[in-house]
Structures are given as structure tokens and as C-alpha cells.
Design a protein around this motif. Structure first.
Motif, PDB file in Angstrom:
ATOM      1  N   ARG A 378      32.663  52.534  77.074  1.00 45.56           N
ATOM      2  CA  ARG A 378      33.648  52.877  75.870  1.00 45.56           C
ATOM      3  C   ARG A 378      33.181  52.064  74.671  1.00 45.56           C
ATOM      4  NH1 ARG A 378      38.634  50.430  79.617  1.00 45.56           N
ATOM      5  NH2 ARG A 378      38.761  52.087  81.112  1.00 45.56           N
ATOM      6  N   ALA A 379      33.239  52.703  73.446  1.00 45.46           N
ATOM      7  CA  ALA A 379      32.834  52.164  72.265  1.00 45.46           C
ATOM      8  C   ALA A 379      33.531  52.830  71.118  1.00 45.46           C
ATOM      9  CB  ALA A 379      31.466  51.875  72.067  1.00 45.46           C
ATOM     10  N   ASN A 380      34.080  52.285  70.068  1.00 43.82           N
ATOM     11  CA  ASN A 380      34.730  52.896  68.688  1.00 43.82           C
ATOM     12  C   ASN A 380      35.500  54.163  69.357  1.00 43.82           C
ATOM     13  OD1 ASN A 380      32.956  51.435  67.298  1.00 43.82           O
ATOM     14  ND2 ASN A 380      31.433  52.806  67.278  1.00 43.82           N
ATOM     15  N   GLU A 399      31.521  48.459  76.400  1.00 43.81           N
ATOM     16  CA  GLU A 399      32.363  48.187  77.483  1.00 43.81           C
ATOM     17  C   GLU A 399      32.259  49.023  78.558  1.00 43.81           C
ATOM     18  OE1 GLU A 399      36.586  46.246  78.786  1.00 43.81           O
ATOM     19  OE2 GLU A 399      36.434  47.670  77.399  1.00 43.81           O
ATOM     20  N   CYS A 400      31.438  48.455  79.626  1.00 35.59           N
ATOM     21  CA  CYS A 400      31.440  49.176  80.895  1.00 35.59           C
ATOM     22  C   CYS A 400      32.338  48.877  81.893  1.00 35.59           C
ATOM     23  CB  CYS A 400      30.096  49.125  81.306  1.00 35.59           C
ATOM     24  SG  CYS A 400      28.608  49.517  80.089  1.00 35.59           S
ATOM     25  N   TRP A 436      31.875  44.774  81.984  1.00 34.02           N
ATOM     26  CA  TRP A 436      30.522  44.040  81.704  1.00 34.02           C
ATOM     27  C   TRP A 436      30.221  44.695  80.366  1.00 34.02           C
ATOM     28  CZ3 TRP A 436      25.553  46.279  81.153  1.00 34.02           C
ATOM     29  CH2 TRP A 436      24.474  45.437  80.786  1.00 34.02           C
ATOM     30  N   THR A 437      29.786  43.926  79.232  1.00 27.26           N
ATOM     31  CA  THR A 437      29.394  44.441  77.996  1.00 27.26           C
ATOM     32  C   THR A 437      27.879  44.643  77.682  1.00 27.26           C
ATOM     33  OG1 THR A 437      29.744  42.530  76.949  1.00 27.26           O
ATOM     34  CG2 THR A 437      31.594  44.038  77.042  1.00 27.26           C
ATOM     35  N   THR A 438      27.658  45.473  76.889  1.00 30.00           N
ATOM     36  CA  THR A 438      26.093  45.623  76.219  1.00 30.00           C
ATOM     37  C   THR A 438      25.995  46.210  75.141  1.00 30.00           C
ATOM     38  OG1 THR A 438      23.902  46.349  77.147  1.00 30.00           O
ATOM     39  CG2 THR A 438      25.519  47.892  77.682  1.00 30.00           C
ATOM     40  N   THR A 439      24.770  46.690  74.588  1.00 33.38           N
ATOM     41  CA  THR A 439      24.704  47.522  73.643  1.00 33.38           C
ATOM     42  C   THR A 439      23.678  48.585  73.827  1.00 33.38           C
ATOM     43  OG1 THR A 439      22.636  46.170  72.376  1.00 33.38           O
ATOM     44  CG2 THR A 439      25.276  45.654  71.794  1.00 33.38           C
TER      45      THR A 439
END
Length: 477
Positions: A378-380, A399-400, A436-439
Motif C-alpha cells: 500500500r502507498a498513496n 507498507e507491505c 514491513w515498510t520499504t520503498t
């Protein structure tokens, strides 16, 4: 081998048997064809064979000889129209007539002309392989024609939903031990919604599945195309369709074979790519296939190696990535259907919908129906699910989130193109969410593994489930 029609022209009940013996040496051709001249008036052909099987010597192969048959319409590889059956090394005899045939063989007319028994020296001992063929022709009037009853092309589904299935299963129509009805019962007991029938090198079971298919289990026709350089799962063939298996990687025909599958609406899946058995490891490369069977039966080092090879190629071809699937490859009663299983997001419970989901990678692989996994990125205010792509600015946090059920004493591993970047425990009861978060700048894709926590350190942990990836596509802010 010749049967003289004049000997019994007036005897419509005669039974004739001829015997031929031969010998194959190491380095024999993959396929050896023995012509049999069948006169008019024959109602049934029976074949029995044997070969010497010396005590194997450590480090060298023993003898293994497969068998099948073609009728006078033709037997040449890749042009054969006369295929009438194959049992490999699963049985030492077979018969066929208008009405019925040994499993693996096709009932139908016994045409006058030259038939060809094909023997395949799978392995030949250093001292050679001596074989004996006994062919029996029974005269008589043709029996009633066999009437195929294929499986229905739709089962009772739940609309758009996750559907569980096994893409690789065997019956007595090749080297499996289960009767078709037994396999259906085992698949339903395992909580499966669909199954793919993939007997080796023959479509004979496709004519009888309609006698056994319940309303709530979709049976998809297929074949395990068993070459000398690896096995190809053809999933989604029309009933009665046969795919020739008599080729090696050096013949360069795989693109044509896969094209034939696609014309039929079927998928080409590379089976158990690191299987250690002779002729089983996949040697064709992966450019042509639609998916790869990463999980095959109980999780072993072969599967671990397949997983790592598949993962290593996920970003090598940009937009053209190869989905992973899992199957049981069940043969014996002790082999549990659904270990592993492919869980597919599909619009309905039909072959077209299931295969479309597999082709798109909208799936994960699990060890049983007790294991459920959902995975989203998920993003934006946008969300991508398994097999999809999420366009996001490189520096925006993604966000994963993984929801898991049915894995007590387990953990979740987030894997990206850089490797495993996070390993987080599941709740004690085996059910709950992990995030867990990443970019997109850090991770070109994210996929999830759900593993069992081992009681002590090990080379690799047991697998409970893994997903196909979600790709993160960097876009300008």
C-alpha cells in the motif's frame, strides 16, 4: 512381426500370438519401434513384455524399459496421428479394442495395417538389455464404440475468490496408484477446489473423468510431457488431446510444443526443475514456459534450490516474469494431494479462469488448506495484491502487510531483489498480521515466505507458504 491373415480367414474367434526378442546396448536410441502387421478382422490387440533386470552395480544404471503403441495412422515423432497409448514402465502388459483398453491406452478401432510398438530404454546397464515381446491378436466382430465422458468445464464456485488446487497429479492411467475415483476423493478431502490430471504422456484418463467429477471439484485435463531432458506440465488441454513427448532440448522444438499448448488454451509449466532422477531435471531454459513448479511434494532441498533459482530471475526480464506454482506430484496412496497446492485468485471455478490466474501470477503456494495468506502493498491510497504492480515515487514509503492463518510457531520473511530484508515472527497461535515498510528505490519487488520455526538451527526452514511477488515500479513524483 507378421500375422498371416490367410491362416484364419474363416475363423472369427481365432487367437494368435507371436513372440519377438531383441537386445539394446548402452547408447541405444531413445525410442525403438517394432512393426507389427495386423491383418483385417482383428478385434483386440494384447501386448506383454519383459526384460532382464540385473542386480544394479553401485554407480552405474540398471535396466528400465518403457512401452507404448501406435496404430497405422503414423508414429513418426511430432507428426504422429496414430498414438494409442503409453504406460512407460508402470505395467508389463496392456490390451485395447473398440470398447475398452488398459488405463493409459485408448479404446478404438483395430485398424488393419502396420502398428508400431515403441519401447523406450530409459536406462541401460553396461551389459545391455535383452527384451521379449509377446503380441496376441484376437479376431472377432468389433465391440460397441467407446463413448468418452470428459469432466464438466465448470464446477460450483464462489465468484471472484481464492481457489485451491493441485496442478500435478497421477492415476493408474500412468504410474500412479490411485484409481480416478480415489484421487477425486483424496482431493476433496484435502480441501481442494480444482485439480489437474497430468498422467505421463497419455490423455486416456480425460475420457472418463465425467464419471467421477463432483459438482464442487473442477477437474482440468492435462498431461505430464515426460522428455529425456525434463518434464513439462501441460495444464488445460481439451479432452483427448495428446502432446508428443519424444524430443530433447537439442532438438529445438520446445517453442513449437508450447505454441501448440497455447493454441489449445493450455499452460506450459516446467515441473520439478531440480529433481535428481534421471531425465527429470529441467534442461530447456525458462524463456518459453508460462510458470515453474517451485514446490513439488514435501518441501526438500530440490524445492529450496528451485525457489532460489526462480527468485534470482524475477527482475532479469523486466515485464516478463515467471510465476511460481506448487503441486503434490502425487503418485502413491501415501502422497498427499495438495502438498503443495496453488491458491489462485480467479473470477470463477472454470479452467479458463483458473489458468488465467496462474498465468498472471495471482497466486501463492501453501502446504495445506489449513494455511491462508493474504499479502498487499500500500502507498498513496493505492493497493497492489499478489502478482500485481504498484506505481509509486521512489522515496514514498510502501507498507507491505501479510495476514497469515494456520502456521503456529512460524515466521514471515520479506524477500526483495536484494534478498531477505526482514524476518518477523508470527503470533504464537499462528494467526495474525505482520507488516514491513520499504520503498521502490530499495525494492524492485517484494514477495513473502511463511516458514516454520525450526527447533534448532538448520540449513533451511520448512516452508508453510510463499507468494508470487508484488512489483514496485518507481515513477516520477
Amino acid at each position: 512381426m507378421t500375422f498371416t491373415s490367410a491362416d484364419h480367414a474363416d475363423d472369427h474367434t481365432a487367437v494368435e500370438t507371436r513372440i519377438i526378442e531383441g537386445r539394446l546396448e548402452p547408447g541405444a536410441p531413445d525410442w525403438v519401434y517394432i512393426p507389427v502387421d495386423v491383418p483385417p478382422g482383428v478385434a483386440e490387440i494384447g501386448v506383454r513384455y519383459s526384460y532382464d533386470q540385473p542386480e544394479p552395480t553401485i554407480g552405474v544404471p540398471g535396466n528400465a524399459l518403457d512401452i507404448g503403441i501406435f496404430d497405422p495412422r503414423g508414429h513418426e515423432p511430432r507428426q504422429a496421428k496414430g498414438f494409442r497409448g503409453w504406460s512407460g514402465g508402470a505395467r508389463d502388459s496392456f490390451f485395447l479394442n473398440d470398447t475398452e483398453a488398459t488405463p493409459g491406452y485408448l479404446p478404438g478401432p483395430i485398424r488393419a495395417g502396420t502398428w508400431h510398438i515403441v519401447v523406450g530404454p530409459y536406462t541401460v546397464a553396461p551389459r545391455g538389455l535383452a527384451y521379449r515381446l509377446e503380441v496376441t491378436l484376437r479376431r472377432g466382430a468389433p465391440g460397441p464404440a467407446f463413448t468418452p465422458r470428459p469432466a464438466p468445464t465448470r464446477a460450483t464456485g464462489r465468484g471472484p475468490a481464492w481457489y485451491r488446487g493441485d496442478l500435478h497429479l497421477h492415476t493408474v492411467h500412468s504410474d500412479g496408484r490411485r484409481e480416478p475415483a480415489e484421487l477425486v476423493a483424496a482431493a476433496r478431502s484435502a480441501g481442494l477446489d480444482f485439480m489437474v490430471s497430468t498422467d505421463h504422456n497419455t490423455p486416456s484418463s480425460t475420457g472418463i473423468w465425467g464419471h467421477h467429477a463432483p459438482e464442487d471439484l473442477l477437474i482440468i485435463n492435462g498431461e505430464e510431457v515426460t522428455t529425456r531432458n525434463g518434464h513439462l506440465i501441460a495444464a488445460g488441454l481439451p479432452a483427448g488431446t495428446w502432446i508428443d513427448w519424444r524430443f530433447r532440448a537439442v532438438d529445438g522444438v520446445l517453442p513449437r510444443v508450447v505454441g501448440e499448448l497455447h493454441e489449445h488454451g493450455a499452460l506450459a509449466i516446467a515441473a520439478h526443475p531440480f529433481c535428481p532422477d534421471v531425465g527429470c531435471a529441467w534442461k530447456f531454459g525458462f524463456a518459453e514456459v508460462d510458470a515453474v513448479e517451485v514446490w513439488n511434494g514435501p518441501w526438500t532441498p530440490d524445492d529450496e534450490m528451485s525457489l532460489r533459482q526462480w527468485d534470482a530471475a524475477l527482475v532479469a526480464s523486466d515485464r516478463r516474469w515467471l510465476p511460481a506454482v506448487g503441486s503434490s506430484d502425487s503418485h502413491d496412496h501415501s502422497d498427499a494431494p495438495g502438498l503443495g497446492q496453488t491458491v489462485v485468485w480467479a473470477d470463477d471455478l472454470s479452467p479458463e479462469a483458473i489458468l488465467s490466474g496462474v498465468r498472471a501470477g495471482r497466486s501463492y503456494v501453501a502446504e495445506s488448506a489449513a494455511v491462508e495468506v493474504t499479502f498487499e502493498a500500500r502507498a498513496n491510497a493505492r493497493t497492489a495484491r499478489i502478482g500485481e504492480r504498484l506505481a509509486v515515487a521512489p522515496d514514498v514509503t510502501v507498507e507491505c502487510v501479510v495476514h497469515v492463518r494456520g502456521v503456529p510457531d512460524g515466521f514471515v520473511r520479506f524477500v526483495t531483489d536484494e534478498g531477505s530484508l526482514a524476518q518477523l515472527p508470527l503470533p504464537v497461535g499462528g494467526e495474525g498480521a505482520v507488516s514491513w515498510t520499504t520503498t521502490a528505490a530499495v525494492s524492485k519487488y517484494v514477495r513473502v515466505e511463511v516458514r516454520h520455526t525450526p527447533p534448532q538451527p538448520t540449513v533451511f526452514e520448512g516452508m508453510a507458504a510463499f507468494t508470487n511477488p508484488i512489483f514496485l515500479d518507481p515513477q516520477a513524483s
